[in-house]
Each structure stands twice: as structure tokens, then as C-alpha cells.
Write a protein that holds these residues in place. Structure first.
Motif, PDB file in Angstrom:
ATOM      1  N   GLN A 185       0.812  -1.217   0.000  1.00 15.65           N
ATOM      2  CA  GLN A 185       0.000   0.000   0.000  1.00 15.65           C
ATOM      3  C   GLN A 185       0.848   1.271   0.000  1.00 15.65           C
ATOM      4  N   MET A 186       2.173   1.100   0.078  1.00 17.62           N
ATOM      5  CA  MET A 186       3.064   2.247   0.153  1.00 17.62           C
ATOM      6  C   MET A 186       4.295   1.979  -0.698  1.00 17.62           C
ATOM      7  N   THR A 187       4.767   3.001  -1.401  1.00 20.53           N
ATOM      8  CA  THR A 187       5.976   2.902  -2.226  1.00 20.53           C
ATOM      9  C   THR A 187       6.988   3.925  -1.725  1.00 20.53           C
ATOM     10  N   LEU A 188       8.232   3.497  -1.545  1.00 20.39           N
ATOM     11  CA  LEU A 188       9.267   4.387  -1.037  1.00 20.39           C
ATOM     12  C   LEU A 188       9.871   5.211  -2.176  1.00 20.39           C
ATOM     13  N   ILE A 189       9.978   6.513  -1.931  1.00 16.39           N
ATOM     14  CA  ILE A 189      10.608   7.437  -2.867  1.00 16.39           C
ATOM     15  C   ILE A 189      11.810   8.051  -2.157  1.00 16.39           C
ATOM     16  N   GLU A 190      13.020   7.810  -2.678  1.00 19.42           N
ATOM     17  CA  GLU A 190      14.226   8.296  -2.007  1.00 19.42           C
ATOM     18  C   GLU A 190      14.846   9.527  -2.664  1.00 19.42           C
ATOM     19  N   THR A 191      14.631   9.703  -3.969  1.00 26.54           N
ATOM     20  CA  THR A 191      15.311  10.786  -4.686  1.00 26.54           C
ATOM     21  C   THR A 191      14.374  11.440  -5.688  1.00 26.54           C
ATOM     22  N   THR A 192      14.785  12.596  -6.180  1.00 29.57           N
ATOM     23  CA  THR A 192      14.021  13.273  -7.231  1.00 29.57           C
ATOM     24  C   THR A 192      13.953  12.403  -8.476  1.00 29.57           C
ATOM     25  N   GLU A 193      15.054  11.722  -8.789  1.00 31.73           N
ATOM     26  CA  GLU A 193      15.069  10.822  -9.954  1.00 31.73           C
ATOM     27  C   GLU A 193      14.037   9.713  -9.794  1.00 31.73           C
ATOM     28  N   HIS A 194      13.948   9.166  -8.596  1.00 33.60           N
ATOM     29  CA  HIS A 194      12.950   8.127  -8.336  1.00 33.60           C
ATOM     30  C   HIS A 194      11.544   8.686  -8.503  1.00 33.60           C
ATOM     31  N   ALA A 195      11.327   9.916  -8.009  1.00 36.22           N
ATOM     32  CA  ALA A 195      10.015  10.553  -8.153  1.00 36.22           C
ATOM     33  C   ALA A 195       9.664  10.774  -9.619  1.00 36.22           C
TER      34      ALA A 195
END
Length: 315
Positions: free
Chosen positions: A145-155
């Protein structure tokens, strides 16, 4: 004839050091030891600071990694970073007395995550993989139900199944500037994404980063007192480096790299939210042994936040 020491102006950031959540967590351990007697078990480091952990260990705290290391019949405290739901459930199943020292601002993110999932939205969680706070927050909702976003590139590259039912939350100890960039990217890509009503990055993290920005222009170098696994302390060093001020993270005065420090005329000093003021004084004392030190505290913003202790410790 003795040579005089070189002059050094120490510009001390304020606010710095303990935040209300850390102060509360430490008091919970201290009061639990008073109430129940030693040993009181603590799952993981109560806060990310070796000095604090060692002091509590001396009072009778025993730090463990997992709940199965806690003997039956002894109380256990959960750290300020928060724990997955399965941990208190397991403590209850064993009949253990437990005290939750999770920072109330982290708990607020936990409750918000539950509500968002119940409302049918998928959460993009901005944070650092493996950090205890991230593990604890992911453990509040069903897997997937949740996805981890670590960086702007990932976003920029993350794919979601249903952009119309999407929200984001953040770890409380992130870089304010980095997080703003990631959020802007997500909002550009997913205009319907739900944002928290209030910023998740905690007041103490924001204030300490702001305090570093306040003094940075006047500093040749910056010392940050904090642990290498302390997210908010690492961010303070990053803030300075972004402003072209060389910064070093140190745990205690004995960690100062004197060759790196050199002979500046002005050095900045701050402390992460888990570092006690006694370590600030220790560093200034160490500097005073080599330099003719003058001190100046630069106030960024006043803090007056306090959090209530658990009822079972104050009744």
C-alpha cells in the motif's frame, strides 16, 4: 616564552540538540527504570546517540535488537523512531508490559498513513530505505500500500497504478530542500496527488536546518555533533555543504579532525536532535585547549514544544 593561542570565534547555532520527542523518549526510559527497577529493556537505540545510550545503559537499560531478546516479566520500551504494528502486538501476545516512546510527530504520520489507506489511496512515502522510522511507518499499513521514494530521480520515474487515488507522506527527519524538490516533482507528474495538511518534516528538523543556514555565511567550517546513523544530523552537514561550507559530523570532541579543521577564524557548531548539550560544551572545551575561543549564539527561532509522557509513568 609561551606562544599565544590563535583566536577562534565559535558561532553556535540555535536551536540545536535535543528536540521534544527525544527529550520525552529519554525520560520514558529513565522513569521506567525508576518505576520498575533495572533492567528495563529497550528495543533498538532509544535515540541515535552513543553518549545517551551509554548513560541509560549505566542506569539499567538493556538495549536489544528484537523482542524475543526480552525476558518474560520485564518491561520493554520502543524507540522514538516508531515500530511496525506487529511489534506491540507481539509484546501483548507475550503479556509483556511495554511503553511506546515513539515521537508523537512520527505517530501522527502513522495515523495519517492508516487513514489514507483506509480511504483507498496508495501512498508514495518520501524517506530513506532502512531507516527505523521508515520501517515503522511501512509497518502501519498492509504490504503493497506504500511505495518508497528516495530521490528526485525516483520521483520522476515511479509508476503508479491509479494516479487519481494517490497521496504522499514523508519521513520527519529529511532535508527540507531535498524534500521540496521531490514533492514538486510528484505534484507535477501527478496533479491529483493528496498532500498532508501540515508538513511531515518535524519542527525540530526544519528549525535546526534553518539555524545552520543562518550562520553558514559567517563560518569557514562547521562541526555537527551527531551520530552517523542519525538522519537529522547528517542533513545538517549536507545543508552546510550545499552552502559551500565544509562540514564534519562528529560524535564527540575526540572525533575532531584537527588537520581538517586547520586554523579558521570562525567555525560554526551545531548538534543534531539526539545530541545533548553536554557534548556541545565538551567540543567547545576541546577547541579552547588549542584556540583562544570566543562564543556567540545565533538564535534562528525559539522553541517551546513539549510532549506529554505516557499516563502509566505519571499516574
Amino acid at each position: 616564552m609561551s606562544l599565544s593561542k590563535p583566536r577562534l570565534h565559535v558561532l553556535i547555532a540555535a536551536p540545536r540538540g535535543f528536540c521534544a520527542g527525544v527529550d520525552r523518549a529519554i525520560k520514558i526510559v529513565e522513569l521506567a527504570i525508576e518505576r520498575f527497577g533495572p533492567p528495563v529493556y529497550v528495543r533498538h537505540e532509544i535515540v541515535h546517540n552513543r553518549y545517551v545510550v551509554d548513560r541509560l545503559r549505566g542506569l539499567g537499560a538493556v538495549f536489544v535488537q528484537e523482542l524475543d531478546e526480552v525476558p518474560d516479566g520485564r518491561p520493554v520500551v520502543f524507540s522514538a523512531h516508531g515500530v511496525p504494528k506487529v511489534v506491540p502486538a507481539a509484546a501483548q501476545a507475550r503479556g509483556l508490559d511495554y511503553l511506546d516512546a515513539t515521537c508523537p510527530l512520527v505517530s501522527k504520520v502513522h495515523r495519517r498513513a492508516e487513514r489514507l489507506v483506509e480511504a483507498g489511496t496508495h501512498i508514495l512515502f518520501i524517506g530513506h530505505a532502512g531507516h527505523p522510522e521508515v520501517i515503522g511507518t511501512f509497518g502501519q499499513v498492509p504490504e503493497g500500500q506504500m511505495t518508497l521514494i528516495e530521490t528526485t530521480e525516483h520521483a520522476e520515474n515511479v509508476e503508479v497504478a491509479d494516479p487519481a487515488h494517490l497521496s504522499f507522506l514523508t519521513q520527519t527527519t529529511l532535508s527540507v530542500d531535498d524534500t521540496a524538490e521531490i514533492v514538486a516533482t510528484l505534484q507535477r507528474r501527478f496533479p491529483a496527488i493528496l498532500a498532508p495538511r501540515n508538513e511531515d518534516i518535524c519542527y525540530a528538523t526544519s528549525n535546526r536546518q534553518g539555524a545552520v543556514k543562518t550562520i553558514a555565511a559567517r563560518c569557514e567550517k562547521l562541526l555537527v555533533i551527531g551520530a552517523p546513523n542519525s538522519s537529522n544530523s547528517l542533513r545538517l552537514a549536507e545543508v552546510a555543504e550545499r552552502l559551500n561550507v565544509p562540514a564534519r559530523l562528529i560524535q564527540r570532541a575526540s572525533d575532531i579532525d584537527w588537520d581538517w579543521l586547520g586554523s579558521p577564524s570562525t567555525v560554526g557548531l551545531t548538534a543534531g536532535a539526539s545530541a545533548p548539550e553536554v557534548l556541545v560544551r565538551e567540543v567547545i572545551q576541546a577547541l579552547s585547549e588549542r584556540f583562544d575561543v570566543t562564543e556567540e549564539e545565533s538564535e534562528h527561532v525559539l522553541e517551546g514544544m513539549t510532549f506529554k509522557l505516557p499516563r502509566e509513568l505519571v499516574a
